[in-house]
Design a protein around this motif. Structure first.
Motif, PDB file in Angstrom:
ATOM      1  N   LYS A   1      23.007   5.822 136.078  1.00 62.14           N
ATOM      2  CA  LYS A   1      21.571   5.475 136.154  1.00 62.14           C
ATOM      3  C   LYS A   1      21.361   4.093 135.522  1.00 62.14           C
ATOM      4  O   LYS A   1      20.546   3.297 135.990  1.00 62.14           O
TER       5      LYS A   1
ATOM      6  N   CYS B   1       5.339 -11.620 129.717  1.00 64.30           N
ATOM      7  CA  CYS B   1       6.621 -12.333 129.876  1.00 64.30           C
ATOM      8  C   CYS B   1       6.475 -13.707 130.527  1.00 64.30           C
ATOM      9  O   CYS B   1       7.402 -14.518 130.461  1.00 64.30           O
TER      10      CYS B   1
ATOM     11  N   GLY C   1      10.823   3.156 129.169  1.00 64.89           N
ATOM     12  CA  GLY C   1      11.170   1.747 128.955  1.00 64.89           C
ATOM     13  C   GLY C   1      12.252   1.544 127.905  1.00 64.89           C
ATOM     14  O   GLY C   1      12.844   0.474 127.807  1.00 64.89           O
TER      15      GLY C   1
ATOM     16  N   TYR D   1       4.458  -6.116 139.865  1.00 61.90           N
ATOM     17  CA  TYR D   1       5.396  -7.250 139.836  1.00 61.90           C
ATOM     18  C   TYR D   1       5.597  -7.783 141.259  1.00 61.90           C
ATOM     19  O   TYR D   1       5.477  -8.988 141.522  1.00 61.90           O
TER      20      TYR D   1
ATOM     21  N   PHE E   1      14.939  -5.756 134.167  1.00 58.16           N
ATOM     22  CA  PHE E   1      16.244  -5.100 134.330  1.00 58.16           C
ATOM     23  C   PHE E   1      16.701  -5.510 135.734  1.00 58.16           C
ATOM     24  O   PHE E   1      15.871  -5.752 136.619  1.00 58.16           O
TER      25      PHE E   1
ATOM     26  N   ARG F   1      16.671  -6.662 142.210  1.00 56.14           N
ATOM     27  CA  ARG F   1      17.220  -6.205 143.498  1.00 56.14           C
ATOM     28  C   ARG F   1      16.070  -5.973 144.478  1.00 56.14           C
ATOM     29  O   ARG F   1      16.138  -6.336 145.648  1.00 56.14           O
TER      30      ARG F   1
ATOM     31  N   TYR G   1      11.774 -10.242 127.599  1.00 53.74           N
ATOM     32  CA  TYR G   1      10.383 -10.589 127.900  1.00 53.74           C
ATOM     33  C   TYR G   1      10.231 -12.086 128.239  1.00 53.74           C
ATOM     34  O   TYR G   1      10.653 -12.500 129.301  1.00 53.74           O
TER      35      TYR G   1
HETATM   36  N1  CAA Z   1      23.209   6.653 139.834  1.00 50.95           N
HETATM   37  C1  CAA Z   1      22.713   5.529 140.407  1.00 50.95           C
HETATM   38  N2  CAA Z   1      21.391   5.199 140.355  1.00 50.95           N
HETATM   39  C2  CAA Z   1      20.563   6.033 139.685  1.00 50.95           C
HETATM   40  C3  CAA Z   1      21.004   7.204 139.067  1.00 50.95           C
HETATM   41  C4  CAA Z   1      22.405   7.500 139.157  1.00 50.95           C
HETATM   42  N3  CAA Z   1      22.907   8.582 138.594  1.00 50.95           N
HETATM   43  N4  CAA Z   1      19.954   7.808 138.498  1.00 50.95           N
HETATM   44  C5  CAA Z   1      18.863   7.036 138.753  1.00 50.95           C
HETATM   45  N5  CAA Z   1      19.226   5.967 139.469  1.00 50.95           N
HETATM   46  C6  CAA Z   1      18.383   4.873 139.939  1.00 50.95           C
HETATM   47  C7  CAA Z   1      17.070   5.323 140.515  1.00 50.95           C
HETATM   48  O1  CAA Z   1      17.186   5.697 141.883  1.00 50.95           O
HETATM   49  C8  CAA Z   1      16.221   4.098 140.296  1.00 50.95           C
HETATM   50  O2  CAA Z   1      16.524   3.114 141.268  1.00 50.95           O
HETATM   51  P1  CAA Z   1      15.490   2.776 142.446  1.00 50.95           P
HETATM   52  O3  CAA Z   1      14.197   2.372 141.797  1.00 50.95           O
HETATM   53  O4  CAA Z   1      16.135   1.659 143.172  1.00 50.95           O
HETATM   54  O5  CAA Z   1      15.368   4.040 143.252  1.00 50.95           O
HETATM   55  C9  CAA Z   1      16.744   3.540 138.958  1.00 50.95           C
HETATM   56  O6  CAA Z   1      18.026   4.113 138.788  1.00 50.95           O
HETATM   57  C10 CAA Z   1      15.885   3.907 137.765  1.00 50.95           C
HETATM   58  O7  CAA Z   1      15.754   5.318 137.758  1.00 50.95           O
HETATM   59  P2  CAA Z   1      14.343   5.978 137.499  1.00 50.95           P
HETATM   60  O8  CAA Z   1      13.297   5.341 138.373  1.00 50.95           O
HETATM   61  O9  CAA Z   1      14.500   7.460 137.592  1.00 50.95           O
HETATM   62  O10 CAA Z   1      14.129   5.554 135.999  1.00 50.95           O
HETATM   63  P3  CAA Z   1      12.960   5.914 135.003  1.00 50.95           P
HETATM   64  O11 CAA Z   1      11.891   6.689 135.691  1.00 50.95           O
HETATM   65  O12 CAA Z   1      13.578   6.523 133.806  1.00 50.95           O
HETATM   66  O13 CAA Z   1      12.335   4.517 134.584  1.00 50.95           O
HETATM   67  C11 CAA Z   1      11.413   2.341 134.697  1.00 50.95           C
HETATM   68  C12 CAA Z   1      12.520   3.275 135.202  1.00 50.95           C
HETATM   69  C13 CAA Z   1      10.061   2.820 135.230  1.00 50.95           C
HETATM   70  C14 CAA Z   1      11.688   0.941 135.187  1.00 50.95           C
HETATM   71  C15 CAA Z   1      11.389   2.371 133.131  1.00 50.95           C
HETATM   72  O14 CAA Z   1      12.618   1.925 132.623  1.00 50.95           O
HETATM   73  C16 CAA Z   1      10.273   1.559 132.541  1.00 50.95           C
HETATM   74  O15 CAA Z   1       9.144   2.018 132.382  1.00 50.95           O
HETATM   75  N6  CAA Z   1      10.578   0.285 132.129  1.00 50.95           N
HETATM   76  C17 CAA Z   1       9.610  -0.585 131.473  1.00 50.95           C
HETATM   77  C18 CAA Z   1       8.660  -1.227 132.463  1.00 50.95           C
HETATM   78  C19 CAA Z   1       9.345  -2.281 133.296  1.00 50.95           C
HETATM   79  O16 CAA Z   1      10.367  -2.836 132.940  1.00 50.95           O
HETATM   80  N7  CAA Z   1       8.731  -2.615 134.444  1.00 50.95           N
HETATM   81  C20 CAA Z   1       9.237  -3.652 135.309  1.00 50.95           C
HETATM   82  C21 CAA Z   1       8.136  -4.413 135.985  1.00 50.95           C
HETATM   83  S1  CAA Z   1       6.988  -5.019 134.769  1.00 50.95           S
HETATM   84  C22 CAA Z   1       7.739  -6.407 134.091  1.00 50.95           C
HETATM   85  O17 CAA Z   1       8.639  -6.937 134.666  1.00 50.95           O
HETATM   86  C23 CAA Z   1       7.246  -6.897 132.770  1.00 50.95           C
HETATM   87  C24 CAA Z   1       8.202  -6.518 131.703  1.00 50.95           C
HETATM   88  O18 CAA Z   1       9.144  -7.282 131.392  1.00 50.95           O
HETATM   89  C25 CAA Z   1       8.054  -5.214 131.035  1.00 50.95           C
END
Ligand code: CAA
Length: 445
Positions: A34, A120, A160, A215, A247, A252, A330
């Motif tokens: 993941k 950011c 996050g 975004y 991330f 991607r 950030y």
């Molecule tokens: N093997 C391969 N891939 C896997 C996997 C596995 N075993 N398990 C999960 N994945 C993939 C998922 O399919 C997903 O990919 P896709 O979106 O391409 O489908 C990815 O891994 C992440 O999995 P989840 O969506 O299940 O992860 P999550 O629900 O735990 O949280 C997140 C992901 C919402 C980004 C969370 O980390 C988060 O809230 N992050 C903070 C907010 C953020 O960074 N937002 C980005 C835009 S905002 C911005 O850019 C400003 C900033 O800096 C904060």
């Protein structure tokens, strides 16, 4: 017209590391892939007990000034971009200037100082401010120091938490830059959004999934705005496209959307049509839902084509190399993406002088900015000076229990004393609090 842009940069990573697949995933009961494949992250950087946004920013700035042989009098402006500030009045740039004055003869009393806030994107906005200041002829032959510094921490248990990071990028903005010249043209996509915010709190309130949609939506608007004043963007026009990288998995998505946009109505779209058909056009669909479904299917096919994969491998993938090892910084994130791309070109002996980058910055709340950059003649000498790989390799590898202590140590609501994990050497360190509750610092030989 005088060229203005980034003359040189330095990077300072937090000195601790959390191994995401090896240490974090097992504790969370999650598949390590993941992190490595889904989010695209191997590790996060964290600040040691003696580090914070001031020490990281000051340490990056000192390396930069030393390397460029600069004295305080050469700097007319110090702008700090951060979303981790601990003081609502006194800007972080004054703390950093105070640190630098401990080790330099002279002072920064005639340098304009400030602090930029817009999540950011503030790092890029600070670059823009410095650019405008120089272009307006107000710099009196002096350069600007732009420092993006953050500890990107989330509440423990927040999704996050997997994307945390800490580090600083110091950039010298000047005339006739050695690294990249910034374009006058800029495009913006900006709207009042509540996807990620910190209303007088240290850890963000985040709607993670929505933040990803915002975004992409704002980035798209920014590209369209940029194209309204420049030529249409084309995949072959840019050596690299560094994006804000919370991330790598986010980039991607942005890369695929950007490619689809850039190839529309071009011979590339036509040549791909034999394999995957033309891109769906909204007018051909009865309603928005049907159109969006068709777009999703088309994008799934597009991302598997050799043309797209090759382009992504050359233009986007190299921008992610540092971010994979350090997480989200950030305000510094898009600037380590640019550095990673240039580093990759230098390592493969590619001559980039005169080539162009398209830079996609983003801040939640929300705003995206697109601008272009032209790589300068002496870029490779500048990039060769970076020691970011050594810094990344030398980080102390935290156990999960140690990670929790470090997280608590940097939680403003807790007062936890912990021993340093690394021994500070030739760097600024945090030493405690002064009589008015200001944070205090000293330089350790
Ligand atoms: N093997 C391969 N891939 C896997 C996997 C596995 N075993 N398990 C999960 N994945 C993939 C998922 O399919 C997903 O990919 P896709 O979106 O391409 O489908 C990815 O891994 C992440 O999995 P989840 O969506 O299940 O992860 P999550 O629900 O735990 O949280 C997140 C992901 C919402 C980004 C969370 O980390 C988060 O809230 N992050 C903070 C907010 C953020 O960074 N937002 C980005 C835009 S905002 C911005 O850019 C400003 C900033 O800096 C904060």
């Amino acid at each position: 017209m005088t060229a203005v842009g980034i003359d040189a940069l330095e990077i300072w990573t937090g000195k601790l590391k959390l191994d995401l697949p090896g240490t974090f995933a097992p504790q969370k009961g999650e598949d390590p892939e993941k992190y490595t494949k889904g989010l695209g992250l191997n590790a996060s950087s964290f600040p040691d007990a003696h580090e914070d946004i001031v020490t990281m920013g000051a340490n990056a700035a000192k390396r930069l000034m030393e390397r460029k042989g600069l004295a305080p009098d050469d700097i007319g402006r110090i702008d700090v971009a951060t979303e981790s500030a601990f003081d609502n009045s006194k800007p972080v740039s004054t703390y950093i200037a105070g640190c630098l004055e401990q080790v330099y003869d002279g002072d920064f009393h005639h340098a304009n100082k400030g602090e930029r806030k817009f999540a950011c994107i503030a790092g890029t906005q600070s670059l823009d401010d410095a650019y405008n200041w120089i272009k307006a002829g107000r710099n009196r032959d002096r350069a600007a120091l732009v420092i993006a510094t953050d500890t990107a921490l989330y509440a423990r248990g927040d999704p996050g938490e997997a994307t945390q990071g800490a580090g600083a990028v110091a950039m010298l903005v000047d005339e006739d830059p050695d690294l990249v010249e910034l374009s006058t043209e800029q495009g913006y996509g900006s709207a009042d959004e509540t996807d990620f915010l910190k209303p007088n709190q240290q850890f963000p309130s985040v709607d993670g999934k929505r933040s990803m949609q915002v975004y992409l939506a704002r980035m798209r608007e920014a590209v369209e705005d940029f194209e309204s004043i420049s030529d249409p963007t084309h995949p072959e026009d840019f050596a690299y496209i560094p994006f804000h990288t919370p991330f790598p998995g986010m980039v991607r998505k942005a890369g695929l959307l950007g490619y689809r946009h850039m190839i529309r109505n071009t011979p590339i779209e036509e040549s791909l049509a034999e394999e995957i058909g033309l891109q769906p056009r909204e007018d051909d669909y009865a309603d928005r839902e049907a159109y969006e479904e068709a777009i999703r299917e088309h994008m799934d096919e597009l991302k598997s084509t050799d043309e797209y994969r090759e382009w992504y491998g050359e233009v986007i993938e190299p921008t992610l190399a540092i971010s994979r090892e350090v997480g989200n910084w950030y305000t510094g994130s898009v600037h380590i993406a640019r550095a990673a791309a240039l580093k990759s070109a230098a390592e493969s002996g590619r001559d980039l002088a005169g080539e162009r980058l398209l830079v996609g910055s983003y801040g939640s709340g929300a705003q995206a900015e697109i601008h272009a950059e032209t790589v300068a003649d002496d870029w490779a000498e500048e990039i060769d000076e970076l020691n970011v790989d050594e810094q990344i390799d030398e980080r102390y590898d935290l156990s999960f229990a140690e990670y929790e202590k470090v997280h608590d140590r940097h939680n403003h609501d807790k007062t936890i004393d912990i021993e340093d994990f690394t021994v500070p050497e030739e760097e600024f360190v945090f030493t405690g609090w002064g009589r008015m509750n200001e944070r205090t610092y000293e330089y350790v030989e």
